[in-house]
Motif scaffolding. Structure first.
Motif, PDB file in Angstrom:
ATOM      1  N   ALA A   1       0.833  -1.207   0.000  1.00 21.52           N
ATOM      2  CA  ALA A   1       0.000   0.000   0.000  1.00 21.52           C
ATOM      3  C   ALA A   1       0.869   1.258   0.000  1.00 21.52           C
ATOM      4  N   ASP A   2       1.924   1.238   0.834  1.00 20.29           N
ATOM      5  CA  ASP A   2       2.756   2.424   0.971  1.00 20.29           C
ATOM      6  C   ASP A   2       4.225   2.025   0.876  1.00 20.29           C
ATOM      7  N   PRO A   3       4.884   2.271  -0.260  1.00 25.44           N
ATOM      8  CA  PRO A   3       6.285   1.856  -0.428  1.00 25.44           C
ATOM      9  C   PRO A   3       7.214   2.434   0.642  1.00 25.44           C
ATOM     10  N   GLN A   4       6.792   3.538   1.283  1.00 22.55           N
ATOM     11  CA  GLN A   4       7.579   4.133   2.376  1.00 22.55           C
ATOM     12  C   GLN A   4       7.843   3.132   3.500  1.00 22.55           C
ATOM     13  N   VAL A   5       6.932   2.174   3.620  1.00 23.82           N
ATOM     14  CA  VAL A   5       7.047   1.198   4.706  1.00 23.82           C
ATOM     15  C   VAL A   5       8.389   0.453   4.615  1.00 23.82           C
ATOM     16  N   LEU A   6       8.932   0.372   3.388  1.00 19.31           N
ATOM     17  CA  LEU A   6      10.201  -0.341   3.203  1.00 19.31           C
ATOM     18  C   LEU A   6      11.371   0.387   3.849  1.00 19.31           C
ATOM     19  N   GLU A   7      11.148   1.640   4.212  1.00 21.29           N
ATOM     20  CA  GLU A   7      12.202   2.403   4.908  1.00 21.29           C
ATOM     21  C   GLU A   7      12.173   2.155   6.413  1.00 21.29           C
ATOM     22  N   ASN A   8      11.093   1.530   6.873  1.00 21.12           N
ATOM     23  CA  ASN A   8      10.969   1.272   8.319  1.00 21.12           C
ATOM     24  C   ASN A   8      12.170   0.464   8.827  1.00 21.12           C
ATOM     25  N   GLU A   9      12.776   0.983   9.892  1.00 21.64           N
ATOM     26  CA  GLU A   9      14.020   0.440  10.433  1.00 21.64           C
ATOM     27  C   GLU A   9      13.920  -1.056  10.791  1.00 21.64           C
ATOM     28  N   ASN A  10      12.871  -1.412  11.540  1.00 16.32           N
ATOM     29  CA  ASN A  10      12.712  -2.807  11.975  1.00 16.32           C
ATOM     30  C   ASN A  10      12.503  -3.739  10.793  1.00 16.32           C
ATOM     31  N   LEU A  11      11.654  -3.307   9.882  1.00 12.08           N
ATOM     32  CA  LEU A  11      11.358  -4.111   8.705  1.00 12.08           C
ATOM     33  C   LEU A  11      12.619  -4.316   7.866  1.00 12.08           C
ATOM     34  N   ARG A  12      13.369  -3.242   7.679  1.00  4.32           N
ATOM     35  CA  ARG A  12      14.610  -3.321   6.895  1.00  4.32           C
ATOM     36  C   ARG A  12      15.558  -4.352   7.486  1.00  4.32           C
ATOM     37  N   ARG A  13      15.685  -4.285   8.823  1.00  6.45           N
ATOM     38  CA  ARG A  13      16.611  -5.207   9.486  1.00  6.45           C
ATOM     39  C   ARG A  13      16.196  -6.661   9.250  1.00  6.45           C
ATOM     40  N   ILE A  14      14.885  -6.907   9.360  1.00  6.69           N
ATOM     41  CA  ILE A  14      14.370  -8.270   9.157  1.00  6.69           C
ATOM     42  C   ILE A  14      14.604  -8.718   7.716  1.00  6.69           C
ATOM     43  N   MET A  15      14.292  -7.843   6.761  1.00 10.66           N
ATOM     44  CA  MET A  15      14.450  -8.230   5.345  1.00 10.66           C
ATOM     45  C   MET A  15      15.919  -8.488   5.017  1.00 10.66           C
ATOM     46  N   GLU A  16      16.782  -7.582   5.506  1.00  6.62           N
ATOM     47  CA  GLU A  16      18.202  -7.720   5.184  1.00  6.62           C
ATOM     48  C   GLU A  16      18.797  -8.988   5.798  1.00  6.62           C
ATOM     49  N   GLN A  17      18.330  -9.306   7.006  1.00  2.00           N
ATOM     50  CA  GLN A  17      18.881 -10.470   7.696  1.00  2.00           C
ATOM     51  C   GLN A  17      18.373 -11.790   7.090  1.00  2.00           C
ATOM     52  N   PHE A  18      17.080 -11.850   6.772  1.00  2.00           N
ATOM     53  CA  PHE A  18      16.496 -13.160   6.436  1.00  2.00           C
ATOM     54  C   PHE A  18      16.128 -13.359   4.973  1.00  2.00           C
ATOM     55  N   TRP A  19      16.227 -12.331   4.137  1.00  2.00           N
ATOM     56  CA  TRP A  19      15.947 -12.485   2.699  1.00  2.00           C
ATOM     57  C   TRP A  19      17.229 -12.432   1.904  1.00  2.00           C
ATOM     58  N   PRO A  20      17.365 -13.198   0.807  1.00  2.00           N
ATOM     59  CA  PRO A  20      16.407 -14.234   0.439  1.00  2.00           C
ATOM     60  C   PRO A  20      16.411 -15.356   1.484  1.00  2.00           C
ATOM     61  N   GLY A  21      15.228 -15.923   1.753  1.00  2.00           N
ATOM     62  CA  GLY A  21      15.165 -16.988   2.749  1.00  2.00           C
ATOM     63  C   GLY A  21      13.758 -17.395   3.117  1.00  2.00           C
ATOM     64  N   PRO A  22      13.649 -18.348   4.055  1.00  2.00           N
ATOM     65  CA  PRO A  22      12.356 -18.965   4.367  1.00  2.00           C
ATOM     66  C   PRO A  22      11.479 -18.129   5.310  1.00  2.00           C
ATOM     67  N   LEU A  23      11.251 -16.878   4.925  1.00  2.00           N
ATOM     68  CA  LEU A  23      10.425 -15.985   5.746  1.00  2.00           C
ATOM     69  C   LEU A  23       9.453 -15.229   4.847  1.00  2.00           C
ATOM     70  N   THR A  24       8.166 -15.282   5.198  1.00  2.00           N
ATOM     71  CA  THR A  24       7.139 -14.500   4.501  1.00  2.00           C
ATOM     72  C   THR A  24       6.728 -13.366   5.425  1.00  2.00           C
ATOM     73  N   ILE A  25       6.657 -12.157   4.865  1.00  2.00           N
ATOM     74  CA  ILE A  25       6.276 -10.999   5.679  1.00  2.00           C
ATOM     75  C   ILE A  25       4.921 -10.474   5.189  1.00  2.00           C
ATOM     76  N   ILE A  26       4.036 -10.168   6.126  1.00  2.00           N
ATOM     77  CA  ILE A  26       2.709  -9.638   5.783  1.00  2.00           C
ATOM     78  C   ILE A  26       2.767  -8.109   5.730  1.00  2.00           C
ATOM     79  N   PHE A  27       2.293  -7.554   4.601  1.00  2.00           N
ATOM     80  CA  PHE A  27       2.229  -6.096   4.397  1.00  2.00           C
ATOM     81  C   PHE A  27       0.786  -5.689   4.108  1.00  2.00           C
ATOM     82  N   GLU A  28       0.459  -4.414   4.327  1.00  2.00           N
ATOM     83  CA  GLU A  28      -0.792  -3.879   3.788  1.00  2.00           C
ATOM     84  C   GLU A  28      -0.619  -3.871   2.278  1.00  2.00           C
TER      85      GLU A  28
END
Ligand code: TXA
Ligand code: MG
Length: 364
Positions: A80-107
């Motif tokens: 819904a809002d690409p700005q969400v990708l700048e969110n600090e916590n989300l970034r850390r999770i994506m950088e640490q576990f992607w590519p990988g066996p984690l699905t993240i739920i977004f609006e």
């Protein structure tokens, strides 16, 4: 429908994948390997193709699909809002576990149709850690919606022969790419709420997520049948991962479990039923070989994760009426293993420690 088998080891890999991408772009269905389980893919924005996924699997329409991406650009169109990708916590999770066996739920954005999100306002997104999957997504140039490539309710496919059993004649092509490394479906993490909630446990564990976030992460009640009754991951309410035979899981110390399983095997034989035992390297010695289907090494639970679904399918192939499975420790990936085992058993989990304690108390 004729199903093409694309063996990425035989065809020069890129030619095979290019062909599969063309099929997807034309609105076809292609099964592809990922590091978790095989996925049944269609271009996420093609409504007709996505509807075909539900038909091929026999999947209820109220269970949403995960969209697989190869890079962060692809996510921008889906949320819904690409700005969400700048969110600090989300970034850390994506950088640490992607590519990988984690699905993240977004609006979700409006480009994600209701067929994919099953009417929810959210979308699950995953960047898989499998070169074939990533190449296929890049060649297709679009997010690929894909559930596990099994018939709905059956154990997820972790090898080409599992997919062939379930999907031949129902999809346009199957990319045969060897055995899936992880063997259990991805962890599903909802970060649209606070604290974040794990909707489905997987190889990325609660402890790992907490360590990266530096804060608490909750685990959704896997029964998901509380008084509010609408589970957040709709898939959790269906009987899952179930072979034809009736599964019972036994918890307790090894000797106690083995004694009870051997008693039940004898009882089954007397009734003319076919029993099978799902056991580990550490415990096979307790049982007669002919009954045992191996699910790996307790000291290396990743082997159990990668063999579990295949073990359940082997029980089917051997005509098992009754399947007795040993529980494993819930530590680390054990949480995900137990989640799948208990669901395969339709929640038939017998705690022998509790029984023996009760027996001791009553005899005192
Ligand atoms: O590892 C995996 O996740 C595999 C591979 C192919 O990527 N895919 C997979 O998809 O397991 P599926 O459809 O079999 O399971 C997806 C789970 C379901 O329980 C579904 O309800 C949940 O994720 N889910 C999907 N989108 C969701 C959403 N927007 N909100 C909550 N739960 C969602
Ligand atoms: Mg599934």
């Amino acid at each position: 429908m004729r199903t093409e088998l694309i063996d990425i080891k035989e065809s020069t890999e890129d030619a095979g994948l290019q062909h599969a991408a063309e099929i997807l772009k034309r609105g076809g269905l292609v099964v592809f390997p990922t590091e978790t389980v095989y996925g049944l893919g269609a271009v996420a924005t093609n409504l007709t193709a996505v509807t075909g996924i539900f038909q091929a699997k026999g999947r209820p329409a109220d269970n949403p699909l995960i969209v697989h991406v190869a890079d962060y650009e692809m996510i921008k169109e889906l949320v819904a809002d690409p700005q969400v990708l700048e969110n600090e916590n989300l970034r850390r999770i994506m950088e640490q576990f992607w590519p990988g066996p984690l699905t993240i739920i977004f609006e979700k954005s409006s480009s994600v149709g209701n067929a994919v999100s099953a009417g929810l306002s959210t979308v699950g997104i995953r960047m898989p850690a499998n070169e074939t999957a990533l190449k296929l997504i890049r060649l297709t140039g679009a997010g690929i919606a894909a559930p596990s490539a099994n018939t709905s309710g059956k154990p997820s496919p972790t090898a080409p022969q599992h997919v062939i059993q379930d999907m031949i004649g129902k999809v346009d092509a199957i990319i045969c790419g060897g055995t899936c490394k992880v063997g259990l479906e991805s962890t599903v993490l909802d970060m649209t709420c606070d604290p974040p909630v794990i909707l489905r446990p997987g190889a990325v564990t609660k402890e790992q997520l907490q360590a990266v976030l530096g804060r608490e992460v909750w685990m959704a009640n896997s029964l998901a049948e509380n008084e509010y009754s609408i589970p957040k991951a709709p898939g959790m309410k269906y009987r899952h991962y179930a072979p034809k035979g009736a599964v019972t899981v036994f918890m307790g110390n090894e000797a106690l479990v083995a004694k009870e399983i051997n008693r039940r095997v004898k009882e089954a034989e007397q009734k003319g039923l076919v029993p099978r035992i799902i056991a580990t390297q550490q415990t096979v010695c307790y049982y007669e070989d002919a009954y045992v289907v191996m699910m790996g090494d307790r000291n290396n639970p990743e082997t159990i994760a990668s063999m579990l679904f295949s073990a359940l399918r082997t029980c089917d192939e051997q005509g098992a009426d009754l399947i007795f499975a040993e529980a494993v420790s819930r530590e680390g990936i054990g949480e995900a293993i137990m989640n799948r085992l208990v669901k395969a058993a339709g929640y038939a989990l017998v705690n022998l420690e509790a029984f023996s304690e009760a027996e001791q108390n009553s005899s005192q």
